[in-house]
Design a protein around this motif. Structure first.
Motif, PDB file in Angstrom:
ATOM      1  N   LEU A  21       0.826  -1.203   0.000  1.00 12.70           N
ATOM      2  CA  LEU A  21       0.000   0.000   0.000  1.00 12.70           C
ATOM      3  C   LEU A  21       0.861   1.253   0.000  1.00 12.70           C
ATOM      4  O   LEU A  21       0.545   2.237  -0.689  1.00 12.70           O
ATOM      5  CB  LEU A  21      -0.922  -0.005   1.221  1.00 12.70           C
ATOM      6  N   GLU A  22       1.963   1.199   0.734  1.00 12.39           N
ATOM      7  CA  GLU A  22       2.907   2.322   0.760  1.00 12.39           C
ATOM      8  C   GLU A  22       3.470   2.568  -0.648  1.00 12.39           C
ATOM      9  O   GLU A  22       3.566   3.705  -1.114  1.00 12.39           O
ATOM     10  CB  GLU A  22       4.035   1.991   1.738  1.00 12.39           C
ATOM     11  N   PHE A  23       3.823   1.483  -1.317  1.00 15.82           N
ATOM     12  CA  PHE A  23       4.348   1.563  -2.681  1.00 15.82           C
ATOM     13  C   PHE A  23       3.267   2.096  -3.633  1.00 15.82           C
ATOM     14  O   PHE A  23       3.537   2.900  -4.528  1.00 15.82           O
ATOM     15  CB  PHE A  23       4.810   0.171  -3.133  1.00 15.82           C
ATOM     16  N   PHE A  24       2.021   1.656  -3.401  1.00 11.82           N
ATOM     17  CA  PHE A  24       0.878   2.064  -4.213  1.00 11.82           C
ATOM     18  C   PHE A  24       0.655   3.580  -4.119  1.00 11.82           C
ATOM     19  O   PHE A  24       0.390   4.247  -5.128  1.00 11.82           O
ATOM     20  CB  PHE A  24      -0.360   1.303  -3.742  1.00 11.82           C
ATOM     21  N   LYS A  25       0.771   4.124  -2.925  1.00 11.07           N
ATOM     22  CA  LYS A  25       0.560   5.560  -2.727  1.00 11.07           C
ATOM     23  C   LYS A  25       1.622   6.393  -3.445  1.00 11.07           C
ATOM     24  O   LYS A  25       1.354   7.486  -3.938  1.00 11.07           O
ATOM     25  CB  LYS A  25       0.557   5.886  -1.235  1.00 11.07           C
ATOM     26  N   LYS A  26       2.840   5.846  -3.510  1.00 10.39           N
ATOM     27  CA  LYS A  26       3.925   6.569  -4.181  1.00 10.39           C
ATOM     28  C   LYS A  26       3.760   6.569  -5.705  1.00 10.39           C
ATOM     29  O   LYS A  26       4.346   7.401  -6.396  1.00 10.39           O
ATOM     30  CB  LYS A  26       5.271   5.960  -3.802  1.00 10.39           C
ATOM     31  N   MET A  27       2.973   5.606  -6.212  1.00 10.62           N
ATOM     32  CA  MET A  27       2.734   5.550  -7.664  1.00 10.62           C
ATOM     33  C   MET A  27       2.118   6.858  -8.161  1.00 10.62           C
ATOM     34  O   MET A  27       2.533   7.409  -9.181  1.00 10.62           O
ATOM     35  CB  MET A  27       1.798   4.382  -8.014  1.00 10.62           C
ATOM     36  N   ALA A  28       1.118   7.342  -7.418  1.00 11.20           N
ATOM     37  CA  ALA A  28       0.435   8.575  -7.815  1.00 11.20           C
ATOM     38  C   ALA A  28       1.401   9.760  -7.793  1.00 11.20           C
ATOM     39  O   ALA A  28       1.367  10.626  -8.676  1.00 11.20           O
ATOM     40  CB  ALA A  28      -0.745   8.839  -6.891  1.00 11.20           C
ATOM     41  N   GLU A  29       2.282   9.784  -6.786  1.00 10.70           N
ATOM     42  CA  GLU A  29       3.254  10.870  -6.667  1.00 10.70           C
ATOM     43  C   GLU A  29       4.211  10.886  -7.858  1.00 10.70           C
ATOM     44  O   GLU A  29       4.691  11.935  -8.282  1.00 10.70           O
ATOM     45  CB  GLU A  29       4.059  10.718  -5.366  1.00 10.70           C
ATOM     46  N   ARG A  30       4.474   9.683  -8.397  1.00 15.38           N
ATOM     47  CA  ARG A  30       5.418   9.568  -9.516  1.00 15.38           C
ATOM     48  C   ARG A  30       4.716   9.610 -10.874  1.00 15.38           C
ATOM     49  O   ARG A  30       5.358   9.453 -11.903  1.00 15.38           O
ATOM     50  CB  ARG A  30       6.194   8.259  -9.388  1.00 15.38           C
ATOM     51  N   GLY A  31       3.405   9.821 -10.853  1.00 13.29           N
ATOM     52  CA  GLY A  31       2.665   9.931 -12.105  1.00 13.29           C
ATOM     53  C   GLY A  31       2.411   8.605 -12.801  1.00 13.29           C
ATOM     54  O   GLY A  31       2.160   8.571 -14.006  1.00 13.29           O
ATOM     55  N   VAL A  32       2.471   7.514 -12.031  1.00  9.85           N
ATOM     56  CA  VAL A  32       2.219   6.186 -12.602  1.00  9.85           C
ATOM     57  C   VAL A  32       0.781   5.795 -12.290  1.00  9.85           C
ATOM     58  O   VAL A  32       0.361   5.806 -11.129  1.00  9.85           O
ATOM     59  CB  VAL A  32       3.192   5.123 -12.040  1.00  9.85           C
ATOM     60  N   LYS A  33       0.032   5.441 -13.312  1.00  7.47           N
ATOM     61  CA  LYS A  33      -1.395   5.141 -13.154  1.00  7.47           C
ATOM     62  C   LYS A  33      -1.626   3.672 -12.821  1.00  7.47           C
ATOM     63  O   LYS A  33      -1.173   2.787 -13.556  1.00  7.47           O
ATOM     64  CB  LYS A  33      -2.136   5.508 -14.439  1.00  7.47           C
ATOM     65  N   PRO A  34      -2.330   3.367 -11.727  1.00  6.06           N
ATOM     66  CA  PRO A  34      -2.633   1.961 -11.403  1.00  6.06           C
ATOM     67  C   PRO A  34      -3.674   1.397 -12.354  1.00  6.06           C
ATOM     68  O   PRO A  34      -4.451   2.128 -12.959  1.00  6.06           O
ATOM     69  CB  PRO A  34      -3.181   2.044  -9.978  1.00  6.06           C
ATOM     70  N   ASP A  35      -3.690   0.079 -12.486  1.00  6.44           N
ATOM     71  CA  ASP A  35      -4.683  -0.573 -13.334  1.00  6.44           C
ATOM     72  C   ASP A  35      -5.410  -1.655 -12.536  1.00  6.44           C
ATOM     73  O   ASP A  35      -5.281  -1.733 -11.303  1.00  6.44           O
ATOM     74  CB  ASP A  35      -4.038  -1.145 -14.600  1.00  6.44           C
ATOM     75  N   ALA A  36      -6.173  -2.490 -13.224  1.00  7.37           N
ATOM     76  CA  ALA A  36      -6.954  -3.533 -12.554  1.00  7.37           C
ATOM     77  C   ALA A  36      -6.050  -4.506 -11.811  1.00  7.37           C
ATOM     78  O   ALA A  36      -6.396  -4.970 -10.709  1.00  7.37           O
ATOM     79  CB  ALA A  36      -7.803  -4.284 -13.583  1.00  7.37           C
TER      80      ALA A  36
END
Length: 492
Positions: free
Chosen positions: A413-428
């Protein structure tokens, strides 16, 4: 003396003295003999200009003058451009047959020109030689009364099929037969090959049955084997290959590779292995892409030992495996939990100075996470980013899935939150991994929140996610949490 004749006499002299000037030949077109009136032999006929010289001159003018038609008419008013013999000379002089075609169109529209059969055949044949199929097609369709020779039509069929115009090729082939001509073996084969390449397999078999009178040569057999493989009749293709071998004939490199690829797709690795050995025995050396298919197929079939043996044997034969092949082998070994060998290949890859690609890194990162080696996985991930592979949804999913699979959902979840900060879009895949991870750890509130986000984004929950939610539903929990879980399951 006429303007055109004056051009030739003066240009012959000036070309010797002005060879270093790139435009000397064109400039002489404007030169005219001014002192001819004072010469006593002014009525003496000028030397005849050969069609060969004139063709070279016209070729140069067409290449270098934008309005070459006007130039020709103005400078050579008395020359008969509509003479069929001149058209043939021009065809010999031109390095680009399309220029001759333009010239042909011009004389047809500007002069009372009736092209003769020989010239038409020569021009049509030249277009086929140049593989200008569309121009040849247009020429044939727009030239009234032109019936090409049978041999030219056969070549036309071959060119059409080679360029992917298979339907047109079949039409001309059918026309030939209707006229009573017997198409050559090469022509029949070109039609069949065109059908195979265009994936017109039904048409292939129809035409093959019609070609009963045509001789079946080795090329025809090659195309039959290819068609059988593409039609899903791989075993029949293999039997046909064995018949060829029993006759002492070599079916050819392409046939071996086609059958190997086909057997890999249907996961018949015993037959694939036999063909591979036969291929090498007949002095054909499989390409790296073929070895890649073999190794990938063996790994998928859970035969990493055999795949590893093939991988090592190709190195012994002098092949230099590329990064893609190393990655495939490393991935296969990691999937079968042969991490020691996978790590050995990783070191070998680096020692040879090859740069791992993003997929290679992801394979090794996932393997470290699978073994619980989180520190090493993070280190390798950082190295990947430093080496220029920007963080992507795929690379982030590798880390998140790895964390979730081994009871580290909070880190995921910590890694997931940093995705948005780095401009990486999550998928399914991102959300499904997180929902499944938190479900395993019985963290229902996290599950409910993430599942709602997943649905709001229009993403699709996987079957494994639904299964994880159902298992979570059966566990003991407070009423409010159970209600929230039931609500999301009902919405789903």
């Amino acid at each position: 003396m006429s303007r055109g004749q004056s051009y030739f006499i003066i240009s012959l002299i000036r070309n010797r003295t002005r060879q270093n000037h790139p435009n000397s030949q064109i400039r002489t077109l404007t030169v005219e003999s001014r002192d001819s009136e004072s010469k006593p032999d002014e009525h003496k006929p000028a030397p005849a200009v050969s069609y060969s010289e004139m063709a070279k001159t016209v070729s140069t003018i067409m290449r270098e003058r934008q309005k070459w038609e006007q130039t020709l008419v103005f400078d050579f008013p008395s020359f008969n451009f509509a003479d069929p013999l001149f058209l043939r000379e021009l065809l010999k002089s031109q390095s680009n047959v399309l220029f001759t075609l333009w010239f042909f169109r011009w004389i047809c529209s500007s002069f009372d020109y009736k092209p003769d059969h020989v010239s038409l055949n020569l021009l049509f044949g030249a277009l086929l030689d140049a593989r200008a199929v569309k121009a040849a097609k247009s020429f044939l369709e727009t030239t009234t009364g032109f019936n090409p020779e049978t041999k030219l039509l056969e070549r036309y069929v071959t060119c059409l099929c080679r360029e992917g115009l298979v339907d047109e090729g079949i039409q001309v082939y059918t026309l030939l037969k209707e006229k009573g001509a017997k198409p050559s073996v090469a022509t029949c084969n070109s039609v069949l090959l065109g059908c195979v390449r265009a994936r017109k397999l039904d048409r292939f078999w129809e035409l093959h049955k019609e070609m009963t009178e045509s001789e079946i040569d080795l090329k025809r057999i090659q195309y039959l084997i290819q068609a059988l493989c593409d039609s899903g009749e791989v075993s029949q293709g293999y039997e046909l290959m064995k018949k060829v071998l029993r006759q002492g004939l070599d079916p050819g490199h392409f046939v071996y590779e086609k059958l190997i690829s086909a057997f890999c797709k249907i996961e018949k690795y015993a037959s694939m292995s036999e063909i591979l050995h036969t291929m090498i025995a007949w002095k054909h050396f499989p390409s790296l892409s073929t070895y890649h298919e073999v190794i990938q197929g063996l790994c998928k079939n859970k035969k990493p030992q055999e795949a590893y043996r093939v991988f090592n044997s190709l190195k012994e034969r002098g092949y230099a495996p590329d990064v893609v092949l190393y990655t495939t082998m490393i991935h296969g070994l990691c999937e079968m939990r042969r991490f020691g060998r996978a790590r050995k290949l990783w070191r070998e890859l680096m020692k040879k100075g090859m740069r791992p690609n993003e997929f290679t890194y992801n394979v090794m990162i996932h393997a470290h996470l699978k073994r619980g080696e989180v520190v090493l996985a993070r280190k390798l991930y950082g190295e990947m980013v430093r080496n220029g592979y920007g963080e992507t949804t795929v690379s982030c999913n590798t880390m998140i899935t790895g964390f979730c699979s081994f009871g580290r959902s909070e880190q995921a979840l910590e890694f997931f939150k940093k995705m948005a900060e780095r401009g990486v879009k999550p998928d399914a895949i991102t959300y499904n991994a997180l929902v499944q991870g938190f479900s395993k750890e019985n963290k229902v509130e996290r599950v409910v929140k993430l599942f709602k986000e997943l649905k709001e984004l229009g993403l699709k929950p996987s079957a494994r996610t639904y299964a994880a939610l159902q298992q979570l539903r059966n566990r003991k929990m407070c009423d409010s949490v159970a209600t929230s879980l039931n609500e999301i399951l009902e919405i789903a």
